[in-house]
Each structure stands twice: as structure tokens, then as C-alpha cells.
Design an enzyme around this catalytic site. Structure first.
Site, PDB file in Angstrom:
ATOM      1  N   GLY A  89       0.814  -1.220   0.000  1.00 21.26           N
ATOM      2  CA  GLY A  89       0.000   0.000   0.000  1.00 21.26           C
ATOM      3  C   GLY A  89       0.845   1.268   0.000  1.00 21.26           C
ATOM      4  O   GLY A  89       2.084   1.229  -0.074  1.00 21.26           O
ATOM      5  N   VAL A 117       1.425   3.428   2.416  1.00 20.50           N
ATOM      6  CA  VAL A 117       2.310   3.542   3.577  1.00 20.50           C
ATOM      7  C   VAL A 117       3.368   2.436   3.533  1.00 20.50           C
ATOM      8  O   VAL A 117       4.546   2.666   3.840  1.00 20.50           O
ATOM      9  CB  VAL A 117       1.489   3.519   4.887  1.00 20.50           C
ATOM     10  CG1 VAL A 117       2.404   3.567   6.095  1.00 20.50           C
ATOM     11  CG2 VAL A 117       0.498   4.687   4.918  1.00 20.50           C
ATOM     12  N   ARG A 145      -4.583 -11.419  -2.199  1.00 17.48           N
ATOM     13  CA  ARG A 145      -4.424 -11.026  -3.614  1.00 17.48           C
ATOM     14  C   ARG A 145      -2.947 -10.967  -3.997  1.00 17.48           C
ATOM     15  O   ARG A 145      -2.575 -11.176  -5.134  1.00 17.48           O
ATOM     16  CB  ARG A 145      -5.024  -9.625  -3.852  1.00 17.48           C
ATOM     17  CG  ARG A 145      -6.518  -9.545  -3.804  1.00 17.48           C
ATOM     18  CD  ARG A 145      -6.970  -8.098  -4.060  1.00 17.48           C
ATOM     19  NE  ARG A 145      -6.605  -7.186  -2.963  1.00 17.48           N
ATOM     20  CZ  ARG A 145      -7.282  -7.053  -1.832  1.00 17.48           C
ATOM     21  NH1 ARG A 145      -8.362  -7.779  -1.644  1.00 17.48           N
ATOM     22  NH2 ARG A 145      -6.896  -6.220  -0.883  1.00 17.48           N
ATOM     23  N   CYS A 156      -2.483  11.115  10.418  1.00 17.03           N
ATOM     24  CA  CYS A 156      -1.528  11.949   9.666  1.00 17.03           C
ATOM     25  C   CYS A 156      -1.777  13.453   9.826  1.00 17.03           C
ATOM     26  O   CYS A 156      -0.857  14.244   9.612  1.00 17.03           O
ATOM     27  CB  CYS A 156      -1.520  11.557   8.204  1.00 17.03           C
ATOM     28  SG  CYS A 156      -3.149  11.299   7.510  1.00 17.03           S
ATOM     29  N   SER A 160      -3.114  11.506  -1.059  1.00 15.54           N
ATOM     30  CA  SER A 160      -2.398  10.270  -0.702  1.00 15.54           C
ATOM     31  C   SER A 160      -2.778   9.797   0.700  1.00 15.54           C
ATOM     32  O   SER A 160      -2.534   8.643   1.049  1.00 15.54           O
ATOM     33  CB  SER A 160      -0.883  10.467  -0.800  1.00 15.54           C
ATOM     34  OG  SER A 160      -0.466  11.478   0.091  1.00 15.54           O
ATOM     35  N   GLY A 161      -3.380  10.657   1.481  1.00 17.00           N
ATOM     36  CA  GLY A 161      -3.847  10.266   2.816  1.00 17.00           C
ATOM     37  C   GLY A 161      -4.970   9.252   2.758  1.00 17.00           C
ATOM     38  O   GLY A 161      -5.279   8.598   3.756  1.00 17.00           O
ATOM     39  N   GLU A 173     -12.438  11.558  10.530  1.00 10.49           N
ATOM     40  CA  GLU A 173     -11.169  12.262  10.676  1.00 10.49           C
ATOM     41  C   GLU A 173     -11.229  13.324  11.789  1.00 10.49           C
ATOM     42  O   GLU A 173     -10.289  13.476  12.565  1.00 10.49           O
ATOM     43  CB  GLU A 173     -10.800  12.913   9.344  1.00 10.49           C
ATOM     44  CG  GLU A 173      -9.363  13.382   9.250  1.00 10.49           C
ATOM     45  CD  GLU A 173      -8.388  12.247   8.960  1.00 10.49           C
ATOM     46  OE1 GLU A 173      -8.775  11.066   9.004  1.00 10.49           O
ATOM     47  OE2 GLU A 173      -7.213  12.550   8.696  1.00 10.49           O
ATOM     48  N   HIS A 181      -0.147  17.567   4.316  1.00  9.80           N
ATOM     49  CA  HIS A 181      -1.363  18.115   4.921  1.00  9.80           C
ATOM     50  C   HIS A 181      -1.059  19.509   5.484  1.00  9.80           C
ATOM     51  O   HIS A 181      -0.126  19.680   6.277  1.00  9.80           O
ATOM     52  CB  HIS A 181      -1.850  17.227   6.072  1.00  9.80           C
ATOM     53  CG  HIS A 181      -2.387  15.887   5.643  1.00  9.80           C
ATOM     54  ND1 HIS A 181      -2.623  15.548   4.331  1.00  9.80           N
ATOM     55  CD2 HIS A 181      -2.757  14.803   6.385  1.00  9.80           C
ATOM     56  CE1 HIS A 181      -3.103  14.318   4.276  1.00  9.80           C
ATOM     57  NE2 HIS A 181      -3.192  13.845   5.503  1.00  9.80           N
ATOM     58  N   ASN A 208       2.291  13.749   4.936  1.00 11.17           N
ATOM     59  CA  ASN A 208       1.364  12.784   5.539  1.00 11.17           C
ATOM     60  C   ASN A 208       1.799  11.330   5.449  1.00 11.17           C
ATOM     61  O   ASN A 208       1.473  10.546   6.347  1.00 11.17           O
ATOM     62  CB  ASN A 208      -0.040  12.936   4.933  1.00 11.17           C
ATOM     63  CG  ASN A 208      -0.043  12.851   3.440  1.00 11.17           C
ATOM     64  OD1 ASN A 208       0.521  13.701   2.766  1.00 11.17           O
ATOM     65  ND2 ASN A 208      -0.677  11.816   2.895  1.00 11.17           N
ATOM     66  N   THR A 209       2.550  10.942   4.398  1.00  8.87           N
ATOM     67  CA  THR A 209       2.952   9.521   4.397  1.00  8.87           C
ATOM     68  C   THR A 209       4.359   9.318   4.970  1.00  8.87           C
ATOM     69  O   THR A 209       4.761   8.195   5.207  1.00  8.87           O
ATOM     70  CB  THR A 209       2.876   8.880   2.982  1.00  8.87           C
ATOM     71  OG1 THR A 209       3.747   9.589   2.100  1.00  8.87           O
ATOM     72  CG2 THR A 209       1.466   8.891   2.455  1.00  8.87           C
TER      73      THR A 209
HETATM   74  N1  NAP Z   1      -1.873   7.226   3.561  1.00  8.31           N
HETATM   75  C1  NAP Z   1      -1.621   7.988   4.631  1.00  8.31           C
HETATM   76  O1  NAP Z   1      -1.244   9.185   4.528  1.00  8.31           O
HETATM   77  C2  NAP Z   1      -1.760   7.435   6.014  1.00  8.31           C
HETATM   78  C3  NAP Z   1      -1.289   8.201   7.071  1.00  8.31           C
HETATM   79  C4  NAP Z   1      -1.398   7.715   8.375  1.00  8.31           C
HETATM   80  C5  NAP Z   1      -1.965   6.482   8.593  1.00  8.31           C
HETATM   81  N2  NAP Z   1      -2.429   5.752   7.559  1.00  8.31           N
HETATM   82  C6  NAP Z   1      -3.016   4.449   7.871  1.00  8.31           C
HETATM   83  O2  NAP Z   1      -2.124   3.410   7.433  1.00  8.31           O
HETATM   84  C7  NAP Z   1      -2.895   2.272   7.038  1.00  8.31           C
HETATM   85  C8  NAP Z   1      -2.531   1.900   5.606  1.00  8.31           C
HETATM   86  O3  NAP Z   1      -2.859   2.999   4.761  1.00  8.31           O
HETATM   87  P1  NAP Z   1      -2.488   3.044   3.205  1.00  8.31           P
HETATM   88  O4  NAP Z   1      -2.784   4.415   2.776  1.00  8.31           O
HETATM   89  O5  NAP Z   1      -1.129   2.458   2.981  1.00  8.31           O
HETATM   90  O6  NAP Z   1      -3.591   1.978   2.597  1.00  8.31           O
HETATM   91  P2  NAP Z   1      -3.575   1.207   1.211  1.00  8.31           P
HETATM   92  O7  NAP Z   1      -2.753   1.921   0.207  1.00  8.31           O
HETATM   93  O8  NAP Z   1      -4.985   0.910   0.910  1.00  8.31           O
HETATM   94  O9  NAP Z   1      -2.820  -0.196   1.567  1.00  8.31           O
HETATM   95  C9  NAP Z   1      -3.421  -1.207   2.343  1.00  8.31           C
HETATM   96  C10 NAP Z   1      -2.464  -2.406   2.511  1.00  8.31           C
HETATM   97  O10 NAP Z   1      -3.121  -3.406   3.310  1.00  8.31           O
HETATM   98  C11 NAP Z   1      -3.058  -4.654   2.612  1.00  8.31           C
HETATM   99  N3  NAP Z   1      -4.224  -5.487   2.934  1.00  8.31           N
HETATM  100  C12 NAP Z   1      -5.515  -5.288   2.581  1.00  8.31           C
HETATM  101  N4  NAP Z   1      -6.288  -6.308   3.050  1.00  8.31           N
HETATM  102  C13 NAP Z   1      -5.446  -7.143   3.718  1.00  8.31           C
HETATM  103  C14 NAP Z   1      -5.632  -8.360   4.424  1.00  8.31           C
HETATM  104  N5  NAP Z   1      -6.835  -8.922   4.544  1.00  8.31           N
HETATM  105  N6  NAP Z   1      -4.545  -8.944   4.979  1.00  8.31           N
HETATM  106  C15 NAP Z   1      -3.322  -8.387   4.853  1.00  8.31           C
HETATM  107  N7  NAP Z   1      -3.072  -7.234   4.200  1.00  8.31           N
HETATM  108  C16 NAP Z   1      -4.129  -6.623   3.648  1.00  8.31           C
HETATM  109  C17 NAP Z   1      -3.027  -4.267   1.155  1.00  8.31           C
HETATM  110  O11 NAP Z   1      -2.534  -5.365   0.391  1.00  8.31           O
HETATM  111  P3  NAP Z   1      -2.998  -5.678  -1.124  1.00  8.31           P
HETATM  112  O12 NAP Z   1      -2.186  -4.778  -2.018  1.00  8.31           O
HETATM  113  O13 NAP Z   1      -2.638  -7.121  -1.280  1.00  8.31           O
HETATM  114  O14 NAP Z   1      -4.464  -5.405  -1.215  1.00  8.31           O
HETATM  115  C18 NAP Z   1      -2.074  -3.081   1.202  1.00  8.31           C
HETATM  116  O15 NAP Z   1      -0.754  -3.557   1.310  1.00  8.31           O
HETATM  117  C19 NAP Z   1      -4.377   2.664   7.209  1.00  8.31           C
HETATM  118  O16 NAP Z   1      -4.821   2.228   8.477  1.00  8.31           O
HETATM  119  C20 NAP Z   1      -4.329   4.174   7.160  1.00  8.31           C
HETATM  120  O17 NAP Z   1      -5.408   4.766   7.832  1.00  8.31           O
HETATM  121  C21 NAP Z   1      -2.334   6.172   6.260  1.00  8.31           C
END
Ligand code: NAP
Length: 358
Positions: free
Chosen positions: A14, A16, A40, A149, A179-180, A202, A242, A326-327
Site C-alpha cells: 500500500g 504507507v 491477492r 496523519c 495520498s492520505g 477524521e 497536509h 502525511n505519508t
Molecule cells: N496514507 C496515509 O497518509 C496514512 C497516514 C497515516 C496512517 N495511515 C493508515 O495506514 C494504514 C494503511 O494505509 P495506506 O494508505 O497504505 O492503505 P492502502 O494503500 O490501501 O494499503 C493497504 C495495505 O493493506 C493490505 N491489505 C488489505 N487487506 C489485507 C488483508 N486482509 N490482509 C493483509 N493485508 C491486507 C493491502 O494489500 P494488497 O495490495 O494485497 O491489497 C495493502 O498492502 C491505514 O490504516 C491508514 O489509515 C495512512
């Protein structure tokens, strides 16, 4: 040379997860030896499963690694977790119960009374809470979280002010990058040329996390900062970074010079040599039209909060703008510096040792 600690990433494909991979390349203390994601992706090479979205190439060694199932068997004892909250709620406790230090990005356990929500520069003492976790007593494992974030940049800017003058009221309006929302995130038809004045949960997260982070450790629990707070959260057509407009009411009066000195002198980790911690956690920018996400998000290698536009507020005492990546500071970098702090406090060593003797 000392061998590096083996670490794993849950949710490695993902937004992050990719930042973890980018930031951990050549890390002096940690080495990625395990990547996991959903069914997947498991069994595939990382380069085939992940759509790499960052502007530095995916490290070749990582690209060729096979993604493991998200199961505890064979996982290292230090886990960086970047899972959606619903999945984290079920999965992170399994890893903690299996004796892993789970350094989590998700909101699933941030507000749990026994789980520390930590920014090393702000509330390192809250890590004491892990000693009260059942997993810690039974297997040595535990969960530590980093904040939302948008809470992280705000709290980094508020902490030095709160320490010196006290804060009674906080009013904040965010302009949060796409990207958040992870990848693919907000549909382009919804965000191009637009502002979306709603990000699910949020505002609640920002409010409760900010007060927990600025709260004080009392025995085995956290007493939240007794301040009133209101957050307005908006999604804007910015890729990363952000931006937040903040107004605050202080307990004791402060001049502009005193506020600037509080930010400039805020270096609580000085001398600790944590590799990912920025030398200047809160960077003041004097130009009247800064900080801006495009120009300032990478200050302190993306780990600093930039502040600017400090001026009197017609409703409360002072108002200013804060920006953070944020990331990086808001996610992967925050977790990495938490893990560096845990290692420097000796809270990762016994886990790593147990794994090497298993
Ligand atoms: N983006 C930001 O700025 C940010 C900032 C702070 C906190 N966060 C938090 O960090 C977390 C991840 O965010 P993200 O933005 O990286 O999300 P994302 O891009 O949607 O990535 C999600 C990840 O989780 C995996 N996943 C999904 N279902 C799963 C399962 N059943 N078992 C194991 N792995 C699984 C996905 O794998 P696949 O590719 O195989 O589907 C992917 O690697 C969230 O809780 C988010 O709230 C994000």
C-alpha cells in the site's frame, strides 16, 4: 559491524507500505526480511503485486522478494503495520500475541487505554503503557501506535507551546492531500478542481488523538489534555502534505518572539541519535506565504513540521499554519522513529534476541 534487526512489513504493497520500503532502504539499524499483504498479493514477487507509486525506484532486492501470507509463522519479531483499521483490529493482536513488537499506523488501537499513541518528540514517556498489555506479559509482544496523519503535524507544533504557556482551546481546519486516502484513494472525478469537506471519522480522530498525545502519564493511564478542541477536515487536490490553519487560546500570555523561541528551541531528542528523527522537529518559515505543500513537505527529509504565518487571532490568542508530510512524518516515518526509540530504550532487543535463539 553490528548485525541489523530483521523487520517485517504488514500491508507492504500500500501507500504507507511503500514509504516504509523507501525509508528503510539503507537504514542503519533495520533490515526488511519479510513482506506481507492480502491474499491477492501473497505468493507473488513484490514488483508484480505492488503498483509502485513513489518517485524513487523500488529497491531491486525488495522488488524480487516474494510476498508472504499475513500470518505469524516465519514473521520476524519486529513488525511495521500499514493495514486498514478493520483488518488491523483483527490482525495486529495476533502478531502481538505471537511475541512481535507491532509498530502500527492504523487507528484500530490508538485510543485503547493500554496502547501508547506516541510521537517521540512529544510523549515518549507514554511508552510505559506497553508494560500493562497482556501480550507483553504473556509473550513479550506489544502494540505501539503513531497518530493520524493530520494530528501529528498539529501536535508537533502545539507541544512546545503547551509546555511553556499551556493551551486551553484549539481550533483547526485541515487541507489534506489525496495520498492520505491510500491508493487509488479519492476518485479523480471527485477531487480535481474541487474540495471535499468531509473525511470519514477524521475530525473525531484528530480531536481525541491530539488530547491523548498532549496528555500526561498518570501511573498506568493517560490523562488527556483538558483543552477544548474543534477540527474541520477537508480533502484537497494536493498529492502529498497536509496543511492546517490553527488558532489557539493560551493559559499564560506569550509574545510572538516567545512563541518562535519555543518552536526553535524544541529539540527533545537532541543527543539521542535516532537515525530518522529530524534535527529541528518544528521548522519556522518566515516568508508570508509559507509553508506550502509543494515547496515545504520534504523539510527535515519529510520528518519536520513546518510552521508559518504566526499572527494574533481575533477570536483566540494566536493563529498560524502548519504543514507536515502525511505519508512520511504522518505515517511510515512516524512508525520508524517510534521503533528507533523503542530500540534505544531496550524494548526491541529481548524480542530480537528471542527470535535469533528460536
Ligand atoms: N496514507 C496515509 O497518509 C496514512 C497516514 C497515516 C496512517 N495511515 C493508515 O495506514 C494504514 C494503511 O494505509 P495506506 O494508505 O497504505 O492503505 P492502502 O494503500 O490501501 O494499503 C493497504 C495495505 O493493506 C493490505 N491489505 C488489505 N487487506 C489485507 C488483508 N486482509 N490482509 C493483509 N493485508 C491486507 C493491502 O494489500 P494488497 O495490495 O494485497 O491489497 C495493502 O498492502 C491505514 O490504516 C491508514 O489509515 C495512512
Amino acid at each position: 559491524m553490528q548485525t541489523k534487526h530483521q523487520i517485517g512489513i504488514l500491508g507492504a504493497t500500500g501507500m504507507v507500505g511503500q514509504r516504509f520500503i523507501q525509508l528503510l532502504e539503507n537504514h542503519p539499524w533495520f533490515e526488511i526480511t519479510w513482506l506481507a499483504a492480502s491474499d491477492r498479493s501473497s505468493g507473488k514477487r513484490y514488483e508484480d503485486a505492488a503498483k509502485w507509486r513513489l518517485d524513487t525506484p523500488c529497491p531491486e532486492r525488495i522488488a524480487k522478494m516474494i510476498i508472504s501470507p499475513a500470518e505469524t509463522d516465519g514473521a520476524p519479531k519486529i513488525i511495521f503495520a500499514a493495514l486498514d483499521a478493520d483488518i488491523a483490529r483483527e490482525m495486529e493482536p495476533r502478531f502481538a500475541a505471537a511475541g512481535c513488537a507491532v509498530v502500527s499506523n492504523s487507528s484500530a488501537f490508538r485510543m485503547h487505554p493500554n496502547v501508547p499513541l506516541v510521537i517521540p518528540e512529544v510523549n515518549a514517556d507514554h511508552l510505559h503503557l506497553i508494560e500493562d498489555q497482556t501480550w507483553r506479559r504473556e509473550s513479550g509482544g506489544y502494540i505501539v501506535t503513531n497518530p493520524n496523519c493530520s494530528a501529528i503535524g498539529l501536535v508537533m507544533a502545539l507541544k512546545p507551546i503547551q509546555e511553556r504557556f499551556g493551551i486551553e482551546q484549539i481550533f483547526v481546519t485541515t487541507m489534506q492531500a489525496v495520498s492520505g486516502a491510500g491508493y487509488p484513494g479519492v476518485p479523480s472525478m471527485d477531487i480535481l478542481g474541487n474540495v471535499v469537506p468531509f473525511i470519514k471519522n477524521e475530525e473525531e480522530k484528530m480531536q481525541e488523538e491530539t488530547l491523548k498525545l498532549l496528555g500526561s502519564l498518570n501511573g498506568d493511564s493517560i490523562v488527556p489534555l483538558p483543552a477544548r478542541m474543534s477540527a474541520h477536515c477537508n480533502r484537497v487536490a494536493v498529492e502529498d502534505g497536509h496543511t492546517e490553519s490553527v488558532s489557539i487560546k493560551l493559559t499564560k500570555p506569550a509574545t510572538k518572539e516567545q512563541m518562535l523561541a519555543a518552536w526553535a528551541e524544541f529539540k527533545p531528542l537532541a543527543g539521542q541519535d535516532l537515525p530518522t528523527a529530524p534535527a529541528q522537529p518544528v521548522e519556522w518559515i518566515a516568508a508570508e506565504d509559507r509553508p506550502q505543500p509543494r515547496l515545504d513537505k520534504n523539510r527535515g527529509k519529510g520528518m519536520a513540521a513546518s510552521v508559518g504565518r504566526l499572527r494574533p487571532c481575533g477570536l483566540l490568542d494566536w493563529k498560524f499554519t502548519v504543514l507536515s508530510h502525511n505519508t512520511i512524518r504522518g505515517a511510515a516515518g512516524a512508525a520508524i522513529v517510534n521503533a528507533e526509540l523503542l530500540l534505544s530504550l531496550g524494548k526491541l532487543e529481548p524480542l530480537a534476541l528471542a527470535a535469533s535463539q528460536a
